[in-house]
Design a protein around this motif. Structure first.
Motif, mmCIF file in Angstrom:
data_model
loop_
_atom_site.group_PDB
_atom_site.id
_atom_site.type_symbol
_atom_site.label_atom_id
_atom_site.label_comp_id
_atom_site.label_asym_id
_atom_site.label_seq_id
_atom_site.Cartn_x
_atom_site.Cartn_y
_atom_site.Cartn_z
ATOM 1 N N LYS A 25 0.832 -1.204 0.000
ATOM 2 C CA LYS A 25 0.000 0.000 0.000
ATOM 3 C C LYS A 25 0.865 1.253 0.000
ATOM 4 O O LYS A 25 0.588 2.217 -0.723
ATOM 5 N N LYS A 26 1.923 1.238 0.816
ATOM 6 C CA LYS A 26 2.837 2.383 0.851
ATOM 7 C C LYS A 26 3.461 2.629 -0.522
ATOM 8 O O LYS A 26 3.693 3.772 -0.918
ATOM 9 N N ALA A 27 3.750 1.532 -1.235
ATOM 10 C CA ALA A 27 4.384 1.647 -2.555
ATOM 11 C C ALA A 27 3.381 1.968 -3.656
ATOM 12 O O ALA A 27 3.781 2.232 -4.796
ATOM 13 N N GLY A 28 2.086 1.930 -3.337
ATOM 14 C CA GLY A 28 1.065 2.221 -4.335
ATOM 15 C C GLY A 28 0.888 1.129 -5.367
ATOM 16 O O GLY A 28 0.551 1.400 -6.522
ATOM 17 N N VAL A 29 1.094 -0.124 -4.940
ATOM 18 C CA VAL A 29 0.960 -1.262 -5.852
ATOM 19 C C VAL A 29 -0.294 -2.046 -5.476
ATOM 20 O O VAL A 29 -0.507 -2.366 -4.304
ATOM 21 N N ASP A 30 -1.112 -2.349 -6.471
ATOM 22 C CA ASP A 30 -2.374 -3.070 -6.251
ATOM 23 C C ASP A 30 -2.099 -4.577 -6.267
ATOM 24 O O ASP A 30 -1.992 -5.189 -7.335
ATOM 25 N N VAL A 31 -1.971 -5.154 -5.076
ATOM 26 C CA VAL A 31 -1.536 -6.543 -4.949
ATOM 27 C C VAL A 31 -2.504 -7.334 -4.076
ATOM 28 O O VAL A 31 -2.937 -6.872 -3.018
ATOM 29 N N ALA A 311 7.591 -4.998 -4.588
ATOM 30 C CA ALA A 311 6.959 -3.768 -5.061
ATOM 31 C C ALA A 311 7.827 -3.064 -6.094
ATOM 32 O O ALA A 311 7.312 -2.534 -7.096
ATOM 33 N N ARG A 312 9.130 -3.052 -5.885
ATOM 34 C CA ARG A 312 10.034 -2.416 -6.857
ATOM 35 C C ARG A 312 9.879 -3.079 -8.233
ATOM 36 O O ARG A 312 9.774 -2.400 -9.258
ATOM 37 N N VAL A 313 9.894 -4.409 -8.240
ATOM 38 C CA VAL A 313 9.802 -5.126 -9.520
ATOM 39 C C VAL A 313 8.448 -4.896 -10.181
ATOM 40 O O VAL A 313 8.374 -4.642 -11.394
ATOM 41 N N ARG A 320 16.987 -4.526 -5.145
ATOM 42 C CA ARG A 320 18.313 -4.141 -4.669
ATOM 43 C C ARG A 320 19.237 -5.325 -4.389
ATOM 44 O O ARG A 320 20.445 -5.170 -4.383
ATOM 45 N N ASN A 321 18.665 -6.473 -4.103
ATOM 46 C CA ASN A 321 19.495 -7.599 -3.642
ATOM 47 C C ASN A 321 19.351 -8.802 -4.570
ATOM 48 O O ASN A 321 18.929 -9.876 -4.165
ATOM 49 N N VAL A 322 19.711 -8.596 -5.824
ATOM 50 C CA VAL A 322 19.580 -9.644 -6.834
ATOM 51 C C VAL A 322 20.725 -10.646 -6.696
ATOM 52 O O VAL A 322 21.897 -10.260 -6.609
ATOM 53 N N ILE A 323 20.398 -11.910 -6.685
ATOM 54 C CA ILE A 323 21.406 -12.971 -6.634
ATOM 55 C C ILE A 323 21.926 -13.281 -8.033
ATOM 56 O O ILE A 323 23.126 -13.353 -8.263
ATOM 57 N N ASN A 324 21.017 -13.489 -8.972
ATOM 58 C CA ASN A 324 21.417 -13.822 -10.351
ATOM 59 C C ASN A 324 21.444 -12.549 -11.200
ATOM 60 O O ASN A 324 20.545 -12.270 -11.989
ATOM 61 N N ARG A 325 22.518 -11.807 -11.042
ATOM 62 C CA ARG A 325 22.616 -10.484 -11.669
ATOM 63 C C ARG A 325 22.666 -10.533 -13.201
ATOM 64 O O ARG A 325 22.442 -9.508 -13.869
ATOM 65 N N ASP A 326 22.972 -11.697 -13.754
ATOM 66 C CA ASP A 326 23.025 -11.808 -15.214
ATOM 67 C C ASP A 326 21.697 -12.245 -15.812
ATOM 68 O O ASP A 326 21.617 -12.539 -17.011
ATOM 69 N N VAL A 327 20.640 -12.281 -15.031
ATOM 70 C CA VAL A 327 19.334 -12.699 -15.533
ATOM 71 C C VAL A 327 18.766 -11.637 -16.476
ATOM 72 O O VAL A 327 18.970 -10.440 -16.291
ATOM 73 N N THR A 328 18.075 -12.104 -17.514
ATOM 74 C CA THR A 328 17.296 -11.217 -18.370
ATOM 75 C C THR A 328 15.846 -11.308 -17.910
ATOM 76 O O THR A 328 15.199 -12.343 -18.089
ATOM 77 N N PRO A 329 15.321 -10.270 -17.286
ATOM 78 C CA PRO A 329 13.985 -10.368 -16.687
ATOM 79 C C PRO A 329 12.887 -10.523 -17.732
ATOM 80 O O PRO A 329 13.063 -10.189 -18.903
ATOM 81 N N LYS A 330 11.752 -11.028 -17.282
ATOM 82 C CA LYS A 330 10.635 -11.265 -18.192
ATOM 83 C C LYS A 330 10.009 -9.978 -18.700
ATOM 84 O O LYS A 330 9.423 -9.941 -19.775
ATOM 85 N N LYS A 331 10.141 -8.911 -17.894
ATOM 86 C CA LYS A 331 9.689 -7.597 -18.314
ATOM 87 C C LYS A 331 10.838 -6.612 -18.134
ATOM 88 O O LYS A 331 11.616 -6.740 -17.191
ATOM 89 N N PRO A 332 10.961 -5.625 -19.018
ATOM 90 C CA PRO A 332 12.063 -4.659 -18.882
ATOM 91 C C PRO A 332 11.988 -3.921 -17.543
ATOM 92 O O PRO A 332 10.906 -3.533 -17.099
ATOM 93 N N LEU A 333 13.145 -3.747 -16.917
ATOM 94 C CA LEU A 333 13.220 -3.058 -15.630
ATOM 95 C C LEU A 333 14.189 -1.888 -15.716
ATOM 96 O O LEU A 333 15.194 -1.945 -16.415
ATOM 97 N N LYS A 334 13.857 -0.831 -14.972
ATOM 98 C CA LYS A 334 14.728 0.347 -14.894
ATOM 99 C C LYS A 334 15.497 0.311 -13.581
ATOM 100 O O LYS A 334 15.066 -0.318 -12.612
ATOM 101 N N LYS A 335 16.610 1.004 -13.545
ATOM 102 C CA LYS A 335 17.341 1.152 -12.293
ATOM 103 C C LYS A 335 16.679 2.230 -11.450
ATOM 104 O O LYS A 335 16.279 3.278 -11.963
ATOM 105 N N GLU A 336 16.577 1.959 -10.164
ATOM 106 C CA GLU A 336 15.981 2.920 -9.248
ATOM 107 C C GLU A 336 16.881 4.139 -9.134
ATOM 108 O O GLU A 336 18.102 4.021 -9.069
ATOM 109 N N LYS A 337 16.286 5.325 -9.092
ATOM 110 C CA LYS A 337 17.081 6.554 -8.960
ATOM 111 C C LYS A 337 17.504 6.741 -7.506
ATOM 112 O O LYS A 337 16.795 6.388 -6.597
#
Length: 337
Positions: A25-31, A311-313, A320-337
């Motif tokens: 709710k804080k992140a404004g994501v409908d989950v 919520a970020r994804v 922020r804490n990705v284990i498999n950093r070489d993964v190509t995600p299923k949807k394009p993702l931006k870096k957080e500012k």
């Protein structure tokens, strides 16, 4: 109907997903968040097939992962992620994250490591048992040999956040800290006054060994017979990491042959450890049921970071804490500012 479906399981304080809902709710994501119960792998696959993200771990082999075409990420509630086939996840565009100790349990686990060290060093369990049996004299006789703790050496196997917090606390007792961690920058080690050395030097020169490395293919049985043979006969072995980092058979042999003084164990190769485990029969072993991270505060905090990462994804940002950093995600993702 909510825009996204998220499932959670295997946290230390089950029974409510209100903390996670609050973060979404804080992140404004409908989950829609569901606390998952399942009876088998097939049941698990059936119930999460519509998941956009899953919070939990230790169920994700290749078959399960390949049954999650919609799922963007899995994040553990725990620090460890050894129940996840990371390679399979990467192959299938599934982001894997863990819940670092710094987010919820670094104080608790470091406190447990220090508590085990002190209990071993002062032989508290042996003395307590003998005194309660009416054996006051025997309790006194069990005291030697006993180091002073101050001016002794604590050797760290793995120098991550927990180990560095252990260092801060150990230094209060006058312990000198050395450590083995091939991934730690020397500047960080210097900041914490940890002398970086190789693993054999840690094993040979320490009065107490404290294990903090994660379990990976490279760290499975990292400490085995060769390493125990290097230890001082007066040294103690402490582990609050993952059981299979230690070759348990080699540890049992070292203890039975008195090659080391004792051990304080929060983790075992098999959990729950069998009642006939020889480690449970030794009076110089302190055995705890993988509970180092436990406190009321930690239980309340544990689910917050996983929800924030999900919520970020779902909002289109990298976690922020990705284990498999070489993964190509299923949807394009931006870096957080």
């Amino acid at each position: 109907m909510a825009e996204y479906k998220v499932y959670g399981f295997a946290k230390l304080k089950p029974g409510s997903v209100e903390p996670e809902i609050g973060e979404f709710k804080k992140a404004g994501v409908d989950v829609e968040v569901t606390e998952l119960k399942f009876s088998s792998e097939d049941d698990f696959i059936e119930k999460v097939k519509d998941a956009d993200a899953i919070m939990g771990g230790h169920m994700f082999n290749r078959r399960v992962i390949e049954s999650l075409p919609k799922c963007q990420m899995v994040i553990t509630y725990s620090v460890g992620y050894d129940g996840i086939d990371v390679e399979a996840a990467t192959d299938n565009g599934l982001i894997i994250c863990n819940n670092p100790a710094s987010e919820w349990c670094v104080e608790e686990v470091s406190n447990q490591a220090i508590a085990l060290l002190l209990a071993c060093a002062k032989k508290l369990v042996i003395q307590d048992t003998l005194v309660k049996q009416g054996k006051w004299g025997e309790a006194k006789q069990a005291l030697p040999p006993m180091g002073g703790i101050h001016d002794e050496v604590l050797g760290l196997v793995g120098c991550g956040a927990i180990a560095r917090m252990v260092t801060r606390k150990a230094q209060v007792f006058g312990l000198k800290c050395i450590g083995y961690d091939p991934y730690l920058d020397k500047s960080v080690a210097d900041e914490y006054d940890i002398e970086l050395v190789d693993l054999p030097d840690v094993m040979k020169n320490s009065d107490y060994i404290s294990v903090h490395t994660p379990l990976t293919d490279d760290t499975y049985h990292l400490v085995s017979e060769k390493e125990f043979n290097l230890m001082k006969p007066t040294a103690y072995y402490i582990s609050t990491a993952r059981g299979p980092v230690t070759d348990e058979k080699a540890l049992i042999k070292a203890l039975q042959e008195k090659k080391i003084a004792g051990a304080g164990l929060d983790v075992f190769e098999q959990e729950p450890t069998p009642p006939d485990n020889p480690l449970l029969k030794l009076d110089n072993v302190i055995a705890i049921p993988h509970s180092a991270s436990y406190s009321n505060a930690a239980l309340d905090t544990q689910p917050l970071n996983p929800a924030r990462e999900v919520a970020r994804v779902l909002k289109g940002y990298w976690p922020r804490n990705v284990i498999n950093r070489d993964v190509t995600p299923k949807k394009p993702l931006k870096k957080e500012k």
